[in-house]
Design a protein around this motif. Structure first.
Motif, short mmCIF file in Angstrom:
data_model
loop_
_atom_site.label_atom_id
_atom_site.label_comp_id
_atom_site.label_asym_id
_atom_site.label_seq_id
_atom_site.Cartn_x
_atom_site.Cartn_y
_atom_site.Cartn_z
N ASN A 89 42.90 7.81 -6.92
CA ASN A 89 42.75 6.77 -7.93
C ASN A 89 43.98 5.90 -8.13
O ASN A 89 43.86 4.75 -8.56
N THR A 90 45.15 6.43 -7.85
CA THR A 90 46.38 5.67 -8.10
C THR A 90 47.14 5.39 -6.80
O THR A 90 47.37 4.24 -6.44
N THR A 91 47.52 6.45 -6.08
CA THR A 91 48.28 6.24 -4.84
C THR A 91 47.43 5.51 -3.81
O THR A 91 47.95 4.68 -3.05
N GLY A 92 46.13 5.77 -3.77
CA GLY A 92 45.25 5.06 -2.85
C GLY A 92 45.24 3.57 -3.09
O GLY A 92 45.27 2.77 -2.15
N VAL A 93 45.24 3.19 -4.37
CA VAL A 93 45.30 1.77 -4.72
C VAL A 93 46.63 1.18 -4.26
O VAL A 93 46.68 0.08 -3.69
N SER A 153 45.84 0.76 -13.83
CA SER A 153 45.74 -0.53 -14.54
C SER A 153 47.12 -1.16 -14.70
O SER A 153 47.30 -2.36 -14.45
N MET A 154 48.09 -0.39 -15.14
CA MET A 154 49.43 -0.95 -15.33
C MET A 154 50.07 -1.32 -14.00
O MET A 154 50.77 -2.34 -13.90
N TYR A 155 49.85 -0.50 -12.98
CA TYR A 155 50.36 -0.85 -11.65
C TYR A 155 49.82 -2.20 -11.20
O TYR A 155 50.57 -3.05 -10.68
N THR A 156 48.54 -2.43 -11.41
CA THR A 156 47.91 -3.67 -10.97
C THR A 156 48.48 -4.87 -11.72
O THR A 156 48.68 -5.95 -11.14
N LYS A 157 48.77 -4.70 -13.00
CA LYS A 157 49.38 -5.80 -13.77
C LYS A 157 50.78 -6.11 -13.26
O LYS A 157 51.18 -7.28 -13.16
N ALA A 179 37.25 2.37 -4.48
CA ALA A 179 37.42 3.79 -4.17
C ALA A 179 38.04 4.55 -5.33
O ALA A 179 39.05 4.13 -5.90
N GLY A 180 37.41 5.66 -5.68
CA GLY A 180 37.93 6.48 -6.77
C GLY A 180 37.13 7.77 -6.88
O GLY A 180 36.00 7.86 -6.38
N ILE A 181 37.72 8.77 -7.50
CA ILE A 181 37.02 10.03 -7.73
C ILE A 181 37.12 10.40 -9.21
O ILE A 181 37.99 9.91 -9.92
N PHE A 182 36.21 11.25 -9.63
CA PHE A 182 36.13 11.62 -11.04
C PHE A 182 35.97 13.13 -11.18
O PHE A 182 35.24 13.76 -10.41
N THR A 233 46.68 -1.90 -1.54
CA THR A 233 47.16 -3.19 -2.06
C THR A 233 48.49 -3.57 -1.44
O THR A 233 48.75 -4.76 -1.20
N GLN A 234 49.33 -2.60 -1.16
CA GLN A 234 50.62 -2.92 -0.53
C GLN A 234 50.40 -3.50 0.86
O GLN A 234 51.02 -4.51 1.23
N ALA A 235 49.50 -2.88 1.63
CA ALA A 235 49.24 -3.36 2.99
C ALA A 235 48.55 -4.72 2.99
O ALA A 235 48.89 -5.60 3.79
N VAL A 236 47.59 -4.89 2.10
CA VAL A 236 46.83 -6.15 2.06
C VAL A 236 47.69 -7.29 1.51
O VAL A 236 47.69 -8.40 2.06
#
Length: 248
Positions: free
Chosen positions: A102-106, A151-155, A79-82, A110-113
């Motif tokens: 793009n960021t808060t949605g991730v 990207s940095m959040y995911t790392k 999920a993302g928008i441009f 990811t926090q819930a999962v």
């Protein structure tokens, strides 16, 4: 079982098809899930409406999936928008919306999962970012910034989840044959030469392979990174852009 966001078209839909073909049960989510009847005859796919920016809705959907369908072993965030817009013309509303999705949605999903995965000490998370997170681009201040943050959040997430045996990786596509990409083509159905060859005026790099990616190209990389074949890979960002960012 695989959970996919942004699943109704483009890269997300190809990820859905890839997992269905592999025999997996798939929970496919998007803000709009109408007109997807071609997949309704499969007992292994469940279409659920979910807005990644709505934390309450995200929690409700994840709870429903885990209690009624099965354990989420793989999560793919597409999920993302441009939006392409010079910084001086970007409104605060546009900036906020791009970051919300793009960021808060991730973060929300990811926090819930990952909370569920942690209790089981297993799982794989793939976040689709963008090669725009690596290089500054004219007209992409908000979009590129949101993807760099993601990207940095995911790392960081990968580092924190590693002790639970959960892997988190990033797939960063370049120009890909999707509706999102075609927003840059000014109505053309043919890939502009400025995308393939680069554009000095906008400091845009060309694509050494002289072609844009197909959604299937991105789906294949996602499928591999999420699989046991990539069992010792985590915290990595794989760029799939035909060499446009010169391997950086």
């Amino acid at each position: 079982m695989v959970l996919i966001t942004g699943a109704s078209k483009g890269i997300g839909l190809k990820v859905v098809e890839k997992y269905l073909a592999s025999g997996e049960t798939v929970v496919a989510t998007d803000r709009e899930i109408e007109n997807l009847n071609k997949y309704s005859d499969s007992h292994r796919i469940h279409w659920l409406k979910m807005d990644v920016t709505n934390r309450t809705e995200v929690k409700r959907v994840i709870d429903k999936v885990e209690s009624e369908i099965g354990e989420i072993n793989i999560f793919v965030n597409v999920a993302g928008i441009f939006k392409s817009c010079p910084v001086e013309d970007t409104t605060i509303e546009e900036w906020t919306k791009i970051f919300e999705v793009n960021t808060t949605g991730v973060f929300n999903v990811t926090q819930a999962v990952s909370d569920r995965m942690k209790s089981r000490k297993k799982g794989s998370i793939i976040v689709v970012s963008s090669n725009a997170s690596k290089y500054p681009r004219v007209g992409m201040g908000a979009y590129a910034a949101s993807k760099a943050a993601t990207s940095m959040y995911t790392k960081c997430l990968a580092l924190e989840l590693s002790e639970y045996g959960i892997r988190c990786n990033i797939v960063s596509p370049g120009s890909t044959n999707t509706d999102m990409q075609k927003q840059l083509w000014n109505g053309s159905k043919i890939v502009p030469k400025s995308i393939l060859n680069g554009d000095l005026k906008t400091y845009r790099l060309g694509i050494p392979l002289h072609k844009i990616a197909e959604p299937e190209d991105i789906a294949e990389v996602i499928f591999f990174l999420a699989s046991d074949k990539a069992g010792h890979i985590t915290m990595e960002e794989v760029t799939v852009d035909g060499g446009a960012t010169m391997g950086v």
